[in-house]
Design a protein around this motif. Structure first.
Motif, PDB file in Angstrom:
ATOM      1  N   GLY A 271       0.652  -1.775   0.165  1.00 58.31           N
ATOM      2  CA  GLY A 271       0.228   0.112   0.171  1.00 58.31           C
ATOM      3  C   GLY A 271       0.720   1.017   0.516  1.00 58.31           C
ATOM      4  N   MET A 272       1.942   1.032   1.040  1.00 55.76           N
ATOM      5  CA  MET A 272       2.682   2.690   0.458  1.00 55.76           C
ATOM      6  C   MET A 272       3.851   2.725  -0.050  1.00 55.76           C
ATOM      7  SD  MET A 272       2.142   4.124   3.908  1.00 55.76           S
ATOM      8  CE  MET A 272       1.820   3.928   5.786  1.00 55.76           C
ATOM      9  N   ALA A 273       3.790   1.563  -1.064  1.00 52.31           N
ATOM     10  CA  ALA A 273       4.489   1.678  -2.661  1.00 52.31           C
ATOM     11  C   ALA A 273       3.746   2.115  -3.661  1.00 52.31           C
ATOM     12  CB  ALA A 273       5.336   0.029  -2.390  1.00 52.31           C
ATOM     13  N   GLY A 274       2.970   1.507  -3.190  1.00 48.39           N
ATOM     14  CA  GLY A 274       1.699   2.110  -4.641  1.00 48.39           C
ATOM     15  C   GLY A 274       0.954   3.664  -4.377  1.00 48.39           C
ATOM     16  N   ILE A 275       1.389   4.478  -2.955  1.00 45.58           N
ATOM     17  CA  ILE A 275       0.930   5.572  -2.924  1.00 45.58           C
ATOM     18  C   ILE A 275       2.522   6.682  -3.329  1.00 45.58           C
ATOM     19  CG2 ILE A 275       0.590   7.491  -1.690  1.00 45.58           C
ATOM     20  CD1 ILE A 275      -0.562   5.172   0.644  1.00 45.58           C
ATOM     21  N   ALA A 276       3.441   5.709  -2.808  1.00 47.73           N
ATOM     22  CA  ALA A 276       4.822   6.204  -3.739  1.00 47.73           C
ATOM     23  C   ALA A 276       4.872   6.555  -5.713  1.00 47.73           C
ATOM     24  CB  ALA A 276       6.330   5.826  -2.862  1.00 47.73           C
ATOM     25  N   ARG A 277       4.478   5.623  -5.677  1.00 45.66           N
ATOM     26  CA  ARG A 277       4.220   5.203  -7.283  1.00 45.66           C
ATOM     27  C   ARG A 277       3.463   5.669  -7.682  1.00 45.66           C
ATOM     28  NH1 ARG A 277       3.099   0.672  -7.337  1.00 45.66           N
ATOM     29  NH2 ARG A 277       1.025   1.233  -7.360  1.00 45.66           N
ATOM     30  N   ARG A 278       2.636   6.356  -7.106  1.00 53.88           N
ATOM     31  CA  ARG A 278       1.615   7.712  -7.869  1.00 53.88           C
ATOM     32  C   ARG A 278       1.944   9.140  -7.626  1.00 53.88           C
ATOM     33  NH1 ARG A 278      -2.316   2.825  -6.213  1.00 53.88           N
ATOM     34  NH2 ARG A 278      -2.038   4.043  -3.769  1.00 53.88           N
ATOM     35  N   SER A 279       3.012   9.126  -6.715  1.00 54.81           N
ATOM     36  CA  SER A 279       3.762  10.507  -6.793  1.00 54.81           C
ATOM     37  C   SER A 279       4.171  11.221  -7.155  1.00 54.81           C
ATOM     38  CB  SER A 279       3.675  10.448  -4.838  1.00 54.81           C
ATOM     39  OG  SER A 279       5.026   9.928  -5.223  1.00 54.81           O
ATOM     40  N   ILE A 280       4.766  10.419  -7.982  1.00 60.83           N
ATOM     41  CA  ILE A 280       6.054  10.880  -9.018  1.00 60.83           C
ATOM     42  C   ILE A 280       6.169  11.436  -9.995  1.00 60.83           C
ATOM     43  CG2 ILE A 280       8.230  10.365 -10.125  1.00 60.83           C
ATOM     44  CD1 ILE A 280       8.321   9.396  -7.301  1.00 60.83           C
ATOM     45  N   THR A 281       6.742  12.863  -9.926  1.00 60.42           N
ATOM     46  CA  THR A 281       5.882  13.586 -11.184  1.00 60.42           C
ATOM     47  C   THR A 281       7.083  14.242 -11.908  1.00 60.42           C
ATOM     48  OG1 THR A 281       4.776  14.866  -9.084  1.00 60.42           O
ATOM     49  CG2 THR A 281       5.120  16.201 -10.582  1.00 60.42           C
ATOM     50  N   LEU A 282       6.819  13.963 -13.216  1.00 59.22           N
ATOM     51  CA  LEU A 282       7.330  14.761 -14.292  1.00 59.22           C
ATOM     52  C   LEU A 282       6.908  15.763 -15.273  1.00 59.22           C
ATOM     53  CD1 LEU A 282       9.765  13.343 -16.329  1.00 59.22           C
ATOM     54  CD2 LEU A 282       7.911  13.095 -17.794  1.00 59.22           C
ATOM     55  N   LEU A 283       7.835  16.980 -14.689  1.00 57.80           N
ATOM     56  CA  LEU A 283       7.752  17.967 -14.621  1.00 57.80           C
ATOM     57  C   LEU A 283       8.546  18.655 -15.751  1.00 57.80           C
ATOM     58  CD1 LEU A 283       7.727  20.078 -11.377  1.00 57.80           C
ATOM     59  CD2 LEU A 283       6.088  19.354 -12.581  1.00 57.80           C
ATOM     60  N   ARG A 284      10.040  17.780 -16.692  1.00 55.59           N
ATOM     61  CA  ARG A 284      10.436  18.095 -17.986  1.00 55.59           C
ATOM     62  C   ARG A 284      11.249  16.987 -18.533  1.00 55.59           C
ATOM     63  NH1 ARG A 284      12.974  23.605 -16.701  1.00 55.59           N
ATOM     64  NH2 ARG A 284      11.564  25.309 -17.256  1.00 55.59           N
ATOM     65  N   ASN A 285      10.961  16.906 -19.295  1.00 55.32           N
ATOM     66  CA  ASN A 285      11.819  15.855 -20.032  1.00 55.32           C
ATOM     67  C   ASN A 285      11.714  16.487 -21.974  1.00 55.32           C
ATOM     68  OD1 ASN A 285      12.276  13.094 -20.615  1.00 55.32           O
ATOM     69  ND2 ASN A 285      10.796  12.476 -21.562  1.00 55.32           N
ATOM     70  N   THR A 286      12.450  17.453 -21.572  1.00 50.82           N
ATOM     71  CA  THR A 286      12.712  18.176 -23.117  1.00 50.82           C
ATOM     72  C   THR A 286      13.539  17.547 -24.052  1.00 50.82           C
ATOM     73  OG1 THR A 286      14.366  19.306 -22.002  1.00 50.82           O
ATOM     74  CG2 THR A 286      12.219  19.978 -22.368  1.00 50.82           C
ATOM     75  N   ASP A 287      14.545  16.977 -23.650  1.00 49.02           N
ATOM     76  CA  ASP A 287      15.742  15.610 -24.551  1.00 49.02           C
ATOM     77  C   ASP A 287      15.273  14.595 -24.179  1.00 49.02           C
ATOM     78  OD1 ASP A 287      16.604  15.282 -22.092  1.00 49.02           O
ATOM     79  OD2 ASP A 287      18.393  15.956 -22.560  1.00 49.02           O
ATOM     80  N   HIS A 288      14.138  14.213 -24.066  1.00 51.35           N
ATOM     81  CA  HIS A 288      13.909  12.399 -24.053  1.00 51.35           C
ATOM     82  C   HIS A 288      14.707  11.660 -23.699  1.00 51.35           C
ATOM     83  CE1 HIS A 288      10.572  14.099 -25.864  1.00 51.35           C
ATOM     84  NE2 HIS A 288      10.826  14.716 -26.849  1.00 51.35           N
ATOM     85  N   ALA A 289      15.046  12.415 -21.986  1.00 49.52           N
ATOM     86  CA  ALA A 289      16.522  11.149 -21.883  1.00 49.52           C
ATOM     87  C   ALA A 289      15.810   9.807 -20.757  1.00 49.52           C
ATOM     88  CB  ALA A 289      17.359  11.879 -20.879  1.00 49.52           C
ATOM     89  N   LEU A 290      14.259  10.339 -20.495  1.00 51.12           N
ATOM     90  CA  LEU A 290      13.576   9.230 -19.500  1.00 51.12           C
ATOM     91  C   LEU A 290      12.926   8.460 -20.872  1.00 51.12           C
ATOM     92  CD1 LEU A 290      12.935  11.897 -16.488  1.00 51.12           C
ATOM     93  CD2 LEU A 290      14.476   9.214 -16.993  1.00 51.12           C
ATOM     94  N   PRO A 291      11.943   7.460 -20.570  1.00 54.17           N
ATOM     95  CA  PRO A 291      12.556   6.901 -19.849  1.00 54.17           C
ATOM     96  C   PRO A 291      14.329   6.384 -19.756  1.00 54.17           C
ATOM     97  CG  PRO A 291      11.510   4.963 -20.916  1.00 54.17           C
ATOM     98  CD  PRO A 291      10.773   7.195 -21.415  1.00 54.17           C
ATOM     99  N   VAL A 292      15.221   6.276 -19.073  1.00 53.73           N
ATOM    100  CA  VAL A 292      16.288   5.446 -19.568  1.00 53.73           C
ATOM    101  C   VAL A 292      15.965   4.480 -20.776  1.00 53.73           C
ATOM    102  CG1 VAL A 292      18.695   4.607 -18.349  1.00 53.73           C
ATOM    103  CG2 VAL A 292      17.295   6.645 -17.600  1.00 53.73           C
ATOM    104  N   THR A 293      17.480   4.068 -21.738  1.00 52.49           N
ATOM    105  CA  THR A 293      17.671   3.579 -22.392  1.00 52.49           C
ATOM    106  C   THR A 293      17.928   1.925 -21.127  1.00 52.49           C
ATOM    107  OG1 THR A 293      17.531   4.240 -24.149  1.00 52.49           O
ATOM    108  CG2 THR A 293      17.849   1.724 -24.154  1.00 52.49           C
TER     109      THR A 293
END
Length: 588
Positions: free
Chosen positions: A414-436
């Motif tokens: 349950g705690m892991a699920g809350i953490a998973r839903r919290s991660i916030t992506l604000l920028r990915n302009t050069d598309h380094a994410l997700p890491v290959t």
């Protein structure tokens, strides 16, 4: 704000309204008033006054004979107090608060045995009165009891999910675990509305910067804790969100108007009260708009009695913030104690000289400057809270209950699920994410344990990881990080309140100058991006507890989508504009 954010916030507020009814907190039994009156009838004035004090004691057991613990207790309480058993036998304190530095708190079974030992002493006298046992188990950066308990993400991480159901689940899990270990009050939740990005008191300890959303989360957490049998404690009244100073370190002043305070800071306390919160902590902030005398709120009758009691109609327990805080350093301790009682506080938290302070209050009652009726009002509230939790009937726990309730796979998930839903992506302009997959990844930046755990989590996904912890780096460390970045495919650099640390800012700038892909991951507040606004790839994890770091690792490699959204507005570094609006966040 986007239509999606409006919809989610509306759902949050609707759920708060549904939850905002007095919670069936713990074992509700008939005859509470009679039980309280019977206990008080046997108490002397001194014993009643002692119930108003909450303090700490050193030792992992109530009868510790460890020489270091004994010496530490002597230094605080005098040579007659070797341990917790001595403290409660001599002074009958109403409450004991646990800390890692005083009680270790690494073994749930030992914590439960400590709790039982303290309760045994409290219940063995001629007039048995159970002891309030509390700790600050907020989650995130303020986590007193870690693994093997199910560790919670912090409030701002919960806020980033925009799901009061997650706040309810977090508090239910933490409350169940605490009660199993004999802890019956959680000094949580923080319900301050974090309107100042440079707030060193709250930051990621807050759910966010919007009163309605914070109110929704506050009501949910109060309900979760109290349904689990633990009294919730909403803090820090009347609100610490609009200050840069932590009252533990100095004097905090808010220049908000009364109208601003009532509109921005007070609604979460209203929501907590509507949800039946049993305890509220009065903080030491100076709020001239509420009390022109500029007394700290915890010592202010217009704030504690006038606003909290009379205006908000709260009749539960009010506890001060720590009376050893630097914010009160300029006021004589005896005056602090008497001012707190005259303000309307019920419990006095951690004054520096408990035995002398008890005598100060007793002498004031004997002299007629504090009436016996005033003491009785506070003790009635304190004992009522204990009775409503069922502590008079059974304040103890068992090894079996601890084993069954602490760190279960379901609660960890349950705690892991809350953490998973919290991660916030604000920028990915050069598309380094997700890491290959198969990339060589450098993990560097702030936090010894943070960088180690994140590196291990990324390694477990199959990445080839090099770790270089920098902390607040000197130039030689920055040069080493730059060289390592040039030898890897992508760099993940963690930051922790880099807005207040120019060395972290220099590290990020140097890594960006390499021209290699760089992902910045904030593991405290999300505001760091203001100080490197051109960074192309930026994630906010909000805290550095293990569930959040695992969720961050999974977001980095793309095994989990970053679905969180900012529960705050991120301004430009000069404060003149908005860099990211409330609700910002995107997926891959």
């Amino acid at each position: 704000m986007s239509a999606l954010r409006v919809t989610v916030l509306g759902a949050a507020v609707a759920m708060a309204a549904a939850l905002a009814v007095p919670a069936s907190a713990g074992p509700q039994r008939t005859g509470v008033a009679a039980e309280v009156q019977a206990a008080m009838a046997k108490m002397t004035v001194t014993e009643k006054v002692e119930q108003m004090f909450v303090s700490y004691v050193y030792g992992t057991s109530a009868t510790t004979e460890d020489p270091t613990d004994v010496a530490d207790n002597h230094a605080v309480y005098g040579d007659s107090v070797n341990n917790g058993a001595d403290l409660l036998a001599q002074y009958h304190l109403g409450g004991i608060i646990y800390f890692t530095w005083s009680n270790t708190l690494t073994d749930p079974q030992r914590i439960g045995a400590l709790s039982n030992g303290l309760q045994h002493v409290a219940m063995s006298g001629a007039n048995p009165v159970p002891v309030q046992i509390s700790t600050d188990q907020e989650g995130g950066s303020v986590t007193r009891i870690g693994a093997p308990a199910a560790v919670s993400p912090g409030n701002m991480a919960v806020g980033a999910t925009f799901r009061p159901a997650d706040a309810l689940r977090q508090a239910s899990v933490s409350g169940t675990e605490l009660r199993a270990m004999g802890v019956n009050v959680d000094d949580s939740p923080v319900v301050d509305v974090n309107t100042d990005p440079h707030n060193s008191a709250d930051g990621p300890r807050s759910f966010g910067d919007r009163a309605a959303a914070v109110s929704a989360m506050a009501a949910a957490e109060v309900t979760g804790y109290q349904r689990a049998g633990v009294a919730a404690q909403a803090k820090h009244f009347p609100g610490l969100g609009d200050t840069t100073v932590n009252t533990d370190d100095g004097v905090a002043v808010t220049d908000e108007t009364r109208a601003q305070i009532m509109a921005r800071d007070i609604p979460p306390f209203r929501a907590a009260i509507a949800a039946g919160v049993r305890s509220i902590m009065a903080t030491h902030i100076v709020a001239p708009a509420l009390d022109p005398s500029r007394l700290p709120a915890s010592l202010s009758r217009p704030i504690v009695t006038g606003l909290l009691r009379d205006t908000l109609r709260y009749n539960g327990v009010v506890i001060t913030d720590s009376l050893s805080a630097a914010a009160l350093a300029g006021i004589p301790e005896s005056q602090v104690i008497l001012d707190a009682i005259n303000a309307g506080d019920d419990e006095l938290l951690m004054p520096a000289h408990v035995p002398a302070d008890i005598q100060t209050v007793v002498a004031a009652v004997q002299a007629g400057t504090i009436s016996p009726a005033r003491i009785d009002r506070s003790v009635t509230r304190i004992l009522t809270m204990k009775a409503e939790e069922g502590l008079f009937a059974d304040p103890y726990t068992t090894p079996e209950r601890i084993t069954a309730s602490v760190g279960t796979p379901a609660d960890e998930a349950g705690m892991a699920g809350i953490a998973r839903r919290s991660i916030t992506l604000l920028r990915n302009t050069d598309h380094a994410l997700p890491v290959t997959a198969g990339s060589h990844v450098l993990v560097t930046g702030w936090g010894v344990g943070t960088t180690r755990t994140l590196a291990d989590d990324l390694t477990a996904t199959g990445a080839a990881v090099q770790r270089l912890w920098t902390g607040s780096p000197d130039q030689a460390t920055i040069d080493a990080a730059v060289a390592a970045a040039q030898a890897n495919d992508v760099t993940v650099v963690t930051t922790g309140n880099a807005w207040a640390d120019t060395t972290q800012q220099k590290l990020v700038a140097a890594l960006l100058a390499t021209g290699r892909p760089v992902v910045v991951a904030a593991v405290e507040g999300p505001y760091d991006v203001s100080y490197f606004p051109t960074v192309p790839d930026y994630l906010a994890a909000y805290d550095y507890q293990s569930p959040s770091l695992l969720a961050l690792a999974n977001a980095i490699v793309g095994t989990a989508e970053p679905t969180g959204h900012l529960p705050v507005t991120i301004p430009t570094a000069d404060g003149t504009g908005t860099l990211f609006p409330y609700g910002a966040g995107s997926g891959y």
